[in-house]
Write a protein that holds these residues in place. Structure first.
Motif, PDB file in Angstrom:
ATOM      1  N   GLU A 115      -7.109   1.726  -9.938  1.00 23.23           N
ATOM      2  CA  GLU A 115      -6.140   0.783 -10.491  1.00 23.23           C
ATOM      3  C   GLU A 115      -5.075   0.416  -9.457  1.00 23.23           C
ATOM      4  N   HIS A 116      -4.577   1.405  -8.736  1.00 18.85           N
ATOM      5  CA  HIS A 116      -3.516   1.133  -7.770  1.00 18.85           C
ATOM      6  C   HIS A 116      -4.052   0.482  -6.494  1.00 18.85           C
ATOM      7  N   ALA A 117      -5.290   0.754  -6.151  1.00 21.77           N
ATOM      8  CA  ALA A 117      -5.900   0.056  -5.015  1.00 21.77           C
ATOM      9  C   ALA A 117      -6.058  -1.428  -5.334  1.00 21.77           C
ATOM     10  N   VAL A 168     -13.540  19.920 -18.349  1.00 19.32           N
ATOM     11  CA  VAL A 168     -12.213  19.559 -17.842  1.00 19.32           C
ATOM     12  C   VAL A 168     -12.340  18.970 -16.436  1.00 19.32           C
ATOM     13  N   THR A 169     -13.171  19.577 -15.631  1.00 22.34           N
ATOM     14  CA  THR A 169     -13.378  19.083 -14.264  1.00 22.34           C
ATOM     15  C   THR A 169     -13.864  17.645 -14.259  1.00 22.34           C
ATOM     16  N   VAL A 170     -14.834  17.342 -15.116  1.00 26.07           N
ATOM     17  CA  VAL A 170     -15.374  15.976 -15.204  1.00 26.07           C
ATOM     18  C   VAL A 170     -14.298  15.002 -15.680  1.00 26.07           C
ATOM     19  N   ALA A 171     -13.517  15.423 -16.662  1.00 22.00           N
ATOM     20  CA  ALA A 171     -12.450  14.555 -17.174  1.00 22.00           C
ATOM     21  C   ALA A 171     -11.399  14.294 -16.099  1.00 22.00           C
ATOM     22  N   VAL A 172     -11.053  15.327 -15.346  1.00 24.93           N
ATOM     23  CA  VAL A 172     -10.093  15.168 -14.251  1.00 24.93           C
ATOM     24  C   VAL A 172     -10.636  14.195 -13.217  1.00 24.93           C
ATOM     25  N   GLU A 173     -11.921  14.361 -12.883  1.00 27.64           N
ATOM     26  CA  GLU A 173     -12.552  13.472 -11.906  1.00 27.64           C
ATOM     27  C   GLU A 173     -12.462  12.024 -12.352  1.00 27.64           C
ATOM     28  N   SER A 174     -12.808  11.749 -13.578  1.00 28.98           N
ATOM     29  CA  SER A 174     -12.777  10.385 -14.100  1.00 28.98           C
ATOM     30  C   SER A 174     -11.349   9.840 -14.137  1.00 28.98           C
ATOM     31  N   GLY A 175     -10.407  10.661 -14.593  1.00 26.06           N
ATOM     32  CA  GLY A 175      -9.029  10.205 -14.683  1.00 26.06           C
ATOM     33  C   GLY A 175      -8.428   9.883 -13.332  1.00 26.06           C
ATOM     34  N   LEU A 176      -8.665  10.739 -12.360  1.00 22.58           N
ATOM     35  CA  LEU A 176      -8.139  10.499 -11.005  1.00 22.58           C
ATOM     36  C   LEU A 176      -8.767   9.254 -10.378  1.00 22.58           C
ATOM     37  N   GLU A 177     -10.082   9.100 -10.502  1.00 27.65           N
ATOM     38  CA  GLU A 177     -10.763   7.927  -9.954  1.00 27.65           C
ATOM     39  C   GLU A 177     -10.179   6.647 -10.530  1.00 27.65           C
ATOM     40  N   GLU A 200      -4.024  -7.049  -4.748  1.00 29.85           N
ATOM     41  CA  GLU A 200      -3.532  -8.262  -5.398  1.00 29.85           C
ATOM     42  C   GLU A 200      -2.118  -8.614  -4.923  1.00 29.85           C
ATOM     43  N   ARG A 201      -1.258  -7.603  -4.798  1.00 31.03           N
ATOM     44  CA  ARG A 201       0.111  -7.856  -4.333  1.00 31.03           C
ATOM     45  C   ARG A 201       0.118  -8.413  -2.920  1.00 31.03           C
ATOM     46  N   THR A 202      -0.707  -7.812  -2.064  1.00 27.72           N
ATOM     47  CA  THR A 202      -0.746  -8.258  -0.670  1.00 27.72           C
ATOM     48  C   THR A 202      -1.280  -9.680  -0.574  1.00 27.72           C
ATOM     49  N   TYR A 220       0.815  -1.213   0.000  1.00 24.59           N
ATOM     50  CA  TYR A 220       0.000   0.000   0.000  1.00 24.59           C
ATOM     51  C   TYR A 220       0.853   1.269   0.000  1.00 24.59           C
ATOM     52  N   ASP A 221       2.041   1.217   0.595  1.00 19.00           N
ATOM     53  CA  ASP A 221       2.950   2.354   0.458  1.00 19.00           C
ATOM     54  C   ASP A 221       3.330   2.542  -1.009  1.00 19.00           C
ATOM     55  N   GLN A 222       3.539   1.413  -1.687  1.00 18.80           N
ATOM     56  CA  GLN A 222       3.860   1.481  -3.116  1.00 18.80           C
ATOM     57  C   GLN A 222       2.700   2.093  -3.903  1.00 18.80           C
ATOM     58  N   ALA A 223       1.475   1.729  -3.533  1.00 19.22           N
ATOM     59  CA  ALA A 223       0.303   2.272  -4.221  1.00 19.22           C
ATOM     60  C   ALA A 223       0.184   3.779  -3.988  1.00 19.22           C
ATOM     61  N   VAL A 224       0.384   4.213  -2.743  1.00 22.05           N
ATOM     62  CA  VAL A 224       0.311   5.646  -2.439  1.00 22.05           C
ATOM     63  C   VAL A 224       1.369   6.409  -3.233  1.00 22.05           C
ATOM     64  N   ALA A 225       2.596   5.857  -3.248  1.00 28.89           N
ATOM     65  CA  ALA A 225       3.674   6.528  -3.977  1.00 28.89           C
ATOM     66  C   ALA A 225       3.380   6.585  -5.474  1.00 28.89           C
ATOM     67  N   ALA A 226       2.816   5.502  -6.022  1.00 27.38           N
ATOM     68  CA  ALA A 226       2.532   5.446  -7.455  1.00 27.38           C
ATOM     69  C   ALA A 226       1.460   6.466  -7.842  1.00 27.38           C
ATOM     70  N   VAL A 227       0.399   6.575  -7.031  1.00 25.49           N
ATOM     71  CA  VAL A 227      -0.643   7.557  -7.326  1.00 25.49           C
ATOM     72  C   VAL A 227      -0.090   8.969  -7.203  1.00 25.49           C
ATOM     73  N   SER A 228       0.730   9.186  -6.162  1.00 25.00           N
ATOM     74  CA  SER A 228       1.325  10.510  -5.970  1.00 25.00           C
ATOM     75  C   SER A 228       2.191  10.892  -7.163  1.00 25.00           C
ATOM     76  N   LYS A 229       2.972   9.950  -7.636  1.00 25.68           N
ATOM     77  CA  LYS A 229       3.839  10.233  -8.777  1.00 25.68           C
ATOM     78  C   LYS A 229       3.023  10.499 -10.037  1.00 25.68           C
ATOM     79  N   ALA A 230       2.041   9.604 -10.299  1.00 29.82           N
ATOM     80  CA  ALA A 230       1.261   9.727 -11.533  1.00 29.82           C
ATOM     81  C   ALA A 230       0.384  10.972 -11.541  1.00 29.82           C
TER      82      ALA A 230
END
Length: 597
Positions: free
Chosen positions: A398-400, A384-393, A405-407, A321-331
């Motif tokens: 994906e990382h959750a 743009v707001t809607v697209a950002v919302e969808s992209g972030l979700e 799965e990794r755990t 989960y640290d890896q997931a947090v870091a990956a989302v933060s980076k992306a």
């Protein structure tokens, strides 16, 4: 014994009793829920040790002058009940005709000794009754004048009964004995189960006497000689060996008095000789305490293995989960999100993308020229707001999923982890069912926070032409774009697009708020997003962590066990060095001084 010696023994007894009560408390805190190689054996050992402390060692140390408890144990059909009845001289316990026989154990004692066998004394978990019963959780008390004061005889269930409850109770009763009167027969004296009990008795120096029952006259010498050699080879050469010749019984089902005369005489002599009786009690008690202290270390080792296993499983969770947090933060900061739908909607907002294309090579345009080129409208900002919302979700989901799965894969690689996954009650290998909904709410909350930041920052600029030209929504969209290209970590052709998007967004914001304010807004928005993403993924992490926390495995328990054991050994050593026993007469003061576990 001088008064000074008496006080010293009383103090030694108090200290030992306190140490044993603490040892019991430490054992009771042990949790061995994970299916590790040593777990099952040490669970059983821990239970046996707690039972012996509660059933025998602590009560006996507090009441050292109580009658000598002789527990009659042995295999099915060895004739234990018949022997007890014959020793007492009347039928006080019912021999088992049908096997297995389920009934309460029977304790026969002199009427004057009744006060020693109350509920708060020996075997406190067993209910006291005065009648025959089939309840194995009851102890039938039978007063009899034929039993000398200072002696009690307890008829235990078969040690090899097919009923597990009988076997468990038999072992528990033998562990609570001052003296084992072990009954076997000429046909079964070499069976494995009795010798396993006798081995344990030898290991803890328990006082043991053997009765070779139902022996044909012609086989007495041969069988008794062989049995004596077996006893000597197993550390029991000093144990008395009595032989009962096979023969008839009286109408009451008793053996002829002469058949048990030697056994009765030996028991009566022990009861009459306070020093001999005390020696037997102290031998068994000291052996029990020594063995408990030694066995504690094995339980502590098993507890350490549990702590280590939980630590490794917890590390697997945190790593994933640290890896997931870091990956989302980076992306969410390297321009990854500034592509696809988000990029298309942003280009619409800033005007057909021509501005972005020119910015790829001319990022140094003057601020006013950039601002004048943007013709975005409110509805375009909303897209743009809607697209950002969808992209972030999508990114967060994906990382959750990947972290879950990794755990799961890590836990599946160990037997302990596999069992925990089976007991988890939900599919821990996938994100929570409501995770998408929670992610949507978190992203919308973040967007609302960004909007509020812009609104608050522009409180004194809402009447300016530039503020009115872009609107709160347009400026908040520009701030999101700046956040998404915070590190400009993408490469290749995308670098120009992401960089250009960020530069344009920054120029728009600077035109309204100024350089320093924009840097502060972007940093606040980025931190807010990281906090929300971390909280989301920590919620997913907790599904695994809660499974581990529910095990209640404390890292402090193993050392607490070892420390308690060392304290008992230190007191034993000090007592032996001083030539003083661990126990002293009636421990009323000791009981008051000992803390509850």
């Amino acid at each position: 014994m001088t008064e000074l010696q008496s006080r010293q023994e009383s103090a030694d007894s108090t200290r030992m009793l306190t140490a044993l009560v603490r040892l019991r408390g430490a054992l009771q805190e042990v949790r061995l829920p994970l299916e590790l190689p040593t777990a099952e054996a040490q669970r059983q050992a821990r239970g046996e040790m707690v039972d012996q402390l509660e059933d025998y060692v602590i009560p006996r140390l507090m009441t050292i002058d109580a009658p000598l408890l002789t527990v009659v144990g042995g295999s099915t059909g060895a004739g234990k009940s018949t022997l007890v009845n014959s020793l007492v001289g009347t039928r006080v316990t019912q021999p088992g005709v049908l096997r297995p026989t389920t009934r309460s154990p029977v304790l026969v004692h002199n009427p004057d000794d009744a006060q020693w066998f109350g509920q708060d004394r020996l075997l406190p978990e067993l209910e006291r009754v005065t009648r025959s019963t089939n309840d194995p959780d009851a102890l039938q008390l039978v007063p009899s004048e034929s039993v000398p004061a200072g002696l009690a005889i307890l008829d235990a269930p078969d040690i090899d009964s097919v009923e597990e409850r009988n076997r468990t109770l038999a072992a528990q009763l033998l562990a609570a004995a001052d003296l084992w009167l072990f009954v076997t027969s000429a046909a079964r004296y070499a069976d494995q189960v009795p010798w396993e009990f006798l081995r344990k008795a030898a290991e803890r120096s328990a006082a043991v006497a053997i009765v070779l029952d139902r022996t044909p006259p012609e086989a007495v010498e041969t069988v008794s000689t062989h049995l004596a050699r077996m006893l000597a080879a197993r550390g029991l050469k000093d144990s008395p060996l009595f032989t009962v010749v096979e023969g008839g019984v009286t109408e009451e089902g008793l053996l002829p008095p002469e058949s048990v005369a030697d056994i009765r005489s030996w028991l009566e002599s022990l009861a009459a000789d306070a020093d001999a009786r005390s020696a037997v009690v102290r031998q068994t008690l000291e052996g029990a305490i020594r063995t408990l202290a030694r066995r504690t270390h094995s339980v502590a080792d098993a507890a350490t293995e549990q702590v280590d296993a939980v630590r490794r499983l917890r590390e697997d969770v945190n790593r994933s989960y640290d890896q997931a947090v870091a990956a989302v933060s980076k992306a969410s900061a390297d321009g990854t999100l500034l592509r696809g739908e988000v990029l298309a909607r942003w280009q619409e907002f800033v005007g057909t993308g021509e501005l972005l294309k020119s910015l790829e090579t001319r990022v140094g345009w003057l601020r006013d020229r950039v601002v004048n080129a943007v013709k975005g409208k409110p509805q375009q900002a909303e897209r743009v707001t809607v697209a950002v919302e969808s992209g972030l979700e999508t990114l967060i989901l994906e990382h959750a999923e990947a972290a879950a799965e990794r755990t799961e894969a890590s836990w599946q690689s160990t037997a302990a982890g596999q069992l925990l996954l089976q007991q988890g009650g939900e599919d821990l290998g996938r994100a929570s069912r409501d995770f998408r909904r929670r992610a949507e709410r978190a992203v919308r909350d973040w967007q609302s926070d960004v909007l509020e930041m812009v609104r608050t920052e522009g409180a004194d600029k809402r009447s300016t032409a530039r503020f009115l030209a872009f609107g709160v929504n347009g400026l908040s969209v520009a701030l999101m774009v700046v956040v998404f290209a915070h590190t400009a970590g993408v490469t290749g052709a995308e670098a120009g697009i992401a960089g250009g998007s960020a530069v344009l967004g920054q120029k728009l914001l600077e035109a309204v708020f100024g350089d320093q304010a924009v840097r502060s807004l972007a940093e606040r928005a980025r931190r807010d997003l990281e906090v929300k993403v971390t909280d989301l993924l920590d919620g997913e992490r907790r599904r695994y962590v809660d499974v581990l926390d529910a095990l209640e495995i404390s890292p402090e328990v193993p050392e607490k066990l070892r420390s308690s054991s060392r304290r008992v050994d230190d007191l034993r050593f000090a007592a032996s060095k001083a030539g003083a026993p661990e126990a002293t007469p009636e421990g009323a003061e000791a009981a008051d001084a000992a803390p509850d576990a």
